[in-house]
Design an enzyme around this catalytic site. Sequence first.
Site, short mmCIF file in Angstrom:
data_model
loop_
_atom_site.label_atom_id
_atom_site.label_comp_id
_atom_site.label_asym_id
_atom_site.label_seq_id
_atom_site.Cartn_x
_atom_site.Cartn_y
_atom_site.Cartn_z
N PRO A 109 -2.73 3.49 -5.24
CA PRO A 109 -3.40 2.84 -6.37
C PRO A 109 -4.17 1.58 -6.00
O PRO A 109 -3.72 0.78 -5.19
CB PRO A 109 -2.24 2.49 -7.31
CG PRO A 109 -1.02 2.52 -6.46
CD PRO A 109 -1.28 3.54 -5.40
N ASN A 110 -5.32 1.46 -6.64
CA ASN A 110 -6.21 0.29 -6.57
C ASN A 110 -6.99 0.17 -5.26
O ASN A 110 -7.87 -0.68 -5.16
CB ASN A 110 -5.44 -1.02 -6.84
CG ASN A 110 -4.88 -1.04 -8.25
OD1 ASN A 110 -5.61 -0.77 -9.19
ND2 ASN A 110 -3.60 -1.33 -8.39
N ARG B 263 -12.93 -7.02 -4.82
CA ARG B 263 -12.04 -8.12 -5.23
C ARG B 263 -11.13 -8.51 -4.09
O ARG B 263 -10.83 -7.70 -3.22
CB ARG B 263 -11.17 -7.69 -6.41
CG ARG B 263 -11.92 -7.31 -7.65
CD ARG B 263 -12.03 -8.52 -8.61
NE ARG B 263 -12.94 -8.23 -9.72
CZ ARG B 263 -12.58 -7.60 -10.82
NH1 ARG B 263 -11.34 -7.22 -10.98
NH2 ARG B 263 -13.46 -7.37 -11.76
N TYR C 141 -7.70 -8.61 1.54
CA TYR C 141 -7.86 -7.22 2.01
C TYR C 141 -9.13 -7.00 2.84
O TYR C 141 -9.36 -5.89 3.30
CB TYR C 141 -7.87 -6.27 0.79
CG TYR C 141 -6.58 -6.33 0.00
CD1 TYR C 141 -5.36 -6.03 0.61
CD2 TYR C 141 -6.56 -6.70 -1.33
CE1 TYR C 141 -4.16 -6.09 -0.09
CE2 TYR C 141 -5.37 -6.76 -2.06
CZ TYR C 141 -4.18 -6.47 -1.43
OH TYR C 141 -3.00 -6.53 -2.12
N ASN D 3 -1.27 4.74 3.18
CA ASN D 3 -1.26 3.43 2.53
C ASN D 3 -0.97 3.69 1.06
O ASN D 3 -1.89 3.99 0.28
CB ASN D 3 -2.58 2.68 2.71
CG ASN D 3 -2.49 1.27 2.12
OD1 ASN D 3 -1.52 0.92 1.44
ND2 ASN D 3 -3.52 0.46 2.37
N ALA E 63 0.83 -0.33 -3.93
CA ALA E 63 2.03 -0.91 -4.55
C ALA E 63 3.19 0.08 -4.66
O ALA E 63 4.35 -0.34 -4.73
CB ALA E 63 1.66 -1.46 -5.93
N GLU F 134 3.30 4.55 7.85
CA GLU F 134 3.00 3.62 6.76
C GLU F 134 1.96 2.63 7.26
O GLU F 134 2.11 2.05 8.34
CB GLU F 134 4.28 2.87 6.35
CG GLU F 134 4.02 1.84 5.28
CD GLU F 134 5.25 0.97 4.97
OE1 GLU F 134 6.32 1.19 5.54
OE2 GLU F 134 5.09 0.05 4.16
N HIS G 108 -0.91 -0.61 6.21
CA HIS G 108 -1.39 -1.61 5.25
C HIS G 108 -2.49 -2.46 5.85
O HIS G 108 -2.46 -2.79 7.04
CB HIS G 108 -0.26 -2.54 4.81
CG HIS G 108 0.85 -1.82 4.12
ND1 HIS G 108 0.74 -1.34 2.84
CD2 HIS G 108 2.09 -1.47 4.56
CE1 HIS G 108 1.87 -0.74 2.51
NE2 HIS G 108 2.70 -0.79 3.54
N ARG H 17 3.96 -11.83 2.62
CA ARG H 17 3.45 -12.09 1.26
C ARG H 17 4.61 -12.27 0.27
O ARG H 17 5.70 -12.68 0.68
CB ARG H 17 2.50 -10.96 0.86
CG ARG H 17 1.29 -10.86 1.80
CD ARG H 17 0.33 -9.77 1.39
NE ARG H 17 -0.21 -10.00 0.07
CZ ARG H 17 -0.85 -9.08 -0.66
NH1 ARG H 17 -1.03 -7.87 -0.15
NH2 ARG H 17 -1.31 -9.36 -1.85
#
Length: 154
Positions: free
Chosen positions: A13-14, A21, A26, A77, A80, A101, A103, A110
């Site tokens: 998601p996103n 943004r 990112y 990836n 969330a 995995e 990212h 974070r």
Amino acid sequence: MTDSKPIFVLNGPNLNLLGAREPHIYGSASLADIEAACAAKAAQLGRPLVFRQSNIEGELVTWLQEARDKACAVVLNAGAYTHTSVALHDAIKAIGVPVIETHLSNPSAREEFRHVSLVGQAAKGVIAGFGARSYLLALEAADALASDQKSDKV
Ligand code: CA2
């Protein structure tokens, strides 16, 4: 190395919003830029590539299940969902295909809610914190793991 089965690169998601943004977290590459870089890396490695994104948890589960027969490895990836999804954890455990995995940021550095990874607890390994380059490193890992599996190396 040539393998007829592709590496699946699955995005959660996103991640479709990348570039627009939060570039300080990112980076400025869009998901389409990352896909193009992954396609070039996969061609270099001699592996077909399937690159997808979904905002829907169940769709990611379905794609992981598809990878069971159709992929030699998965770069995931999960966005969330990394931190919340028992369904993704179970799917990774079920498929018997190596999952890396991946990212852009380093979730361990974070907020505390990002320190738990249910995906990472099922995945073969984790690559995080290198921006878009994380995907290219993950493709190299996927290629190596797929070769290991073929030759029965551990
Ligand atoms: O660092 C990563 O790759 C993440 O998977 C990105 C996820 C985050 O929830 C994970 O903890 C780490 C967020 C996906 C992208 O979200 C955006 C939000 C706003 C603008 C652009 C992207």
